[in-house]
Design an enzyme around this catalytic site. Structure first.
Site, PDB file in Angstrom:
ATOM      1  N   HIS A  16      67.878 -42.993 -35.057  1.00 42.85           N
ATOM      2  CA  HIS A  16      68.158 -43.982 -35.845  1.00 42.85           C
ATOM      3  C   HIS A  16      67.048 -44.160 -36.935  1.00 42.85           C
ATOM      4  O   HIS A  16      66.091 -43.459 -36.844  1.00 42.85           O
ATOM      5  CB  HIS A  16      68.251 -45.423 -35.101  1.00 42.85           C
ATOM      6  CG  HIS A  16      66.947 -45.862 -34.294  1.00 42.85           C
ATOM      7  ND1 HIS A  16      66.977 -47.015 -33.639  1.00 42.85           N
ATOM      8  CD2 HIS A  16      65.729 -45.281 -34.092  1.00 42.85           C
ATOM      9  CE1 HIS A  16      65.543 -47.100 -33.303  1.00 42.85           C
ATOM     10  NE2 HIS A  16      64.851 -45.932 -33.601  1.00 42.85           N
ATOM     11  N   CYS A  35      58.702 -45.643 -37.958  1.00 38.83           N
ATOM     12  CA  CYS A  35      60.074 -45.865 -37.381  1.00 38.83           C
ATOM     13  C   CYS A  35      61.065 -46.120 -38.696  1.00 38.83           C
ATOM     14  O   CYS A  35      62.152 -46.218 -38.352  1.00 38.83           O
ATOM     15  CB  CYS A  35      60.212 -47.039 -36.530  1.00 38.83           C
ATOM     16  SG  CYS A  35      59.329 -46.696 -34.896  1.00 38.83           S
ATOM     17  N   HIS A  41      64.507 -40.849 -36.691  1.00 43.06           N
ATOM     18  CA  HIS A  41      63.720 -40.295 -35.403  1.00 43.06           C
ATOM     19  C   HIS A  41      64.928 -40.427 -33.991  1.00 43.06           C
ATOM     20  O   HIS A  41      65.511 -41.253 -34.111  1.00 43.06           O
ATOM     21  CB  HIS A  41      62.410 -40.539 -35.337  1.00 43.06           C
ATOM     22  CG  HIS A  41      62.525 -42.044 -34.878  1.00 43.06           C
ATOM     23  ND1 HIS A  41      62.505 -42.869 -35.960  1.00 43.06           N
ATOM     24  CD2 HIS A  41      62.639 -42.880 -34.035  1.00 43.06           C
ATOM     25  CE1 HIS A  41      62.524 -44.268 -35.595  1.00 43.06           C
ATOM     26  NE2 HIS A  41      62.593 -44.167 -34.259  1.00 43.06           N
ATOM     27  N   HIS A  43      65.738 -41.011 -29.690  1.00 41.62           N
ATOM     28  CA  HIS A  43      65.401 -41.589 -28.532  1.00 41.62           C
ATOM     29  C   HIS A  43      66.211 -41.115 -27.316  1.00 41.62           C
ATOM     30  O   HIS A  43      67.436 -41.050 -27.649  1.00 41.62           O
ATOM     31  CB  HIS A  43      65.433 -43.034 -28.714  1.00 41.62           C
ATOM     32  CG  HIS A  43      64.241 -43.625 -29.350  1.00 41.62           C
ATOM     33  ND1 HIS A  43      63.050 -43.779 -29.095  1.00 41.62           N
ATOM     34  CD2 HIS A  43      64.396 -44.290 -30.807  1.00 41.62           C
ATOM     35  CE1 HIS A  43      62.433 -44.474 -29.957  1.00 41.62           C
ATOM     36  NE2 HIS A  43      63.168 -44.606 -30.963  1.00 41.62           N
ATOM     37  N   ASP A  81      76.522 -41.627 -27.845  1.00 45.75           N
ATOM     38  CA  ASP A  81      75.603 -40.518 -27.552  1.00 45.75           C
ATOM     39  C   ASP A  81      75.827 -39.526 -28.393  1.00 45.75           C
ATOM     40  O   ASP A  81      76.851 -38.874 -29.270  1.00 45.75           O
ATOM     41  CB  ASP A  81      76.379 -40.112 -26.046  1.00 45.75           C
ATOM     42  CG  ASP A  81      75.713 -38.971 -25.717  1.00 45.75           C
ATOM     43  OD1 ASP A  81      74.449 -38.869 -25.662  1.00 45.75           O
ATOM     44  OD2 ASP A  81      76.277 -38.270 -24.961  1.00 45.75           O
ATOM     45  N   HIS A  82      74.703 -38.845 -28.988  1.00 41.20           N
ATOM     46  CA  HIS A  82      74.421 -37.986 -29.810  1.00 41.20           C
ATOM     47  C   HIS A  82      74.951 -38.022 -31.277  1.00 41.20           C
ATOM     48  O   HIS A  82      75.460 -37.137 -31.943  1.00 41.20           O
ATOM     49  CB  HIS A  82      75.005 -36.494 -29.276  1.00 41.20           C
ATOM     50  CG  HIS A  82      74.236 -35.696 -28.214  1.00 41.20           C
ATOM     51  ND1 HIS A  82      74.271 -36.323 -27.078  1.00 41.20           N
ATOM     52  CD2 HIS A  82      73.622 -34.731 -28.271  1.00 41.20           C
ATOM     53  CE1 HIS A  82      73.359 -35.526 -26.222  1.00 41.20           C
ATOM     54  NE2 HIS A  82      72.835 -34.502 -26.959  1.00 41.20           N
ATOM     55  N   GLU A 126      64.508 -48.014 -24.696  1.00 39.11           N
ATOM     56  CA  GLU A 126      64.285 -47.216 -25.515  1.00 39.11           C
ATOM     57  C   GLU A 126      63.182 -46.319 -25.688  1.00 39.11           C
ATOM     58  O   GLU A 126      63.309 -45.136 -26.013  1.00 39.11           O
ATOM     59  CB  GLU A 126      63.977 -48.051 -26.939  1.00 39.11           C
ATOM     60  CG  GLU A 126      64.114 -47.244 -28.289  1.00 39.11           C
ATOM     61  CD  GLU A 126      64.092 -48.228 -29.377  1.00 39.11           C
ATOM     62  OE1 GLU A 126      65.039 -48.189 -30.136  1.00 39.11           O
ATOM     63  OE2 GLU A 126      63.107 -48.995 -29.531  1.00 39.11           O
TER      64      GLU A 126
HETATM   65 NI    NI Z   1      63.214 -45.642 -32.776  1.00 40.25          NI
END
Ligand code: NI
Length: 137
Positions: A16, A35, A41, A43, A81-82, A126
């Protein structure tokens, strides 16, 4: 009838970029720092979905865990997901994909897939140290 809280956990990976359309470029950089990096980036998120209900005296359960797992698979896992949350998940077209908003969006997705009134809480983890709880308020 005893009331218990039943939780199912799942993990998903997603990328995100934290960026609010309602702030300037400068304000976004100041507030979100690294961020806000334009290319995003990733998570490894964990979601914990808790349902609350009475123990059915006949079965001894609140709800079938297989159905709870399937509800998470069909909603959160299937859409997030992914994925790149900003680009791939329509709910985040105009909504900043913070952990807070991810929790709310997951709640909204799950609500329709669970027996009415059972969903109690969604937790989004997160990082090891940051997590958000949402209880539909
Ligand atoms: Ni983040």
């Amino acid at each position: 009838m005893p009331v218990v809280y039943l939780t199912r956990r799942a993990v998903f990976s997603a990328s995100h970029r934290l960026h609010s359309n309602q702030l300037s470029e400068d304000e976004n950089r100041q507030l979100f720092g690294k961020c806000n990096h334009p290319r995003g980036h990733g998570h490894n998120y964990a979601i914990e979905v808790t349902v609350r209900g009475g123990i059915d005296p006949r079965t001894g359960i609140v709800m079938n865990l297989t159905e709870l797992k399937a509800a998470i698979e069909e909603t959160v896992m299937r859409s997030m997901d992914h994925r790149n949350l900003n680009l791939d998940v329509p709910q985040f077209q105009d909504l900043n994909p913070t952990a807070e908003n991810i929790a709310v969006v997951c709640w909204q997705m799950l609500e329709d897939h669970l027996p009415e009134g059972l969903l109690h809480e969604v937790v989004i983890r997160e990082t090891e140290n940051n997590f958000v709880r949402y209880r539909g308020e």
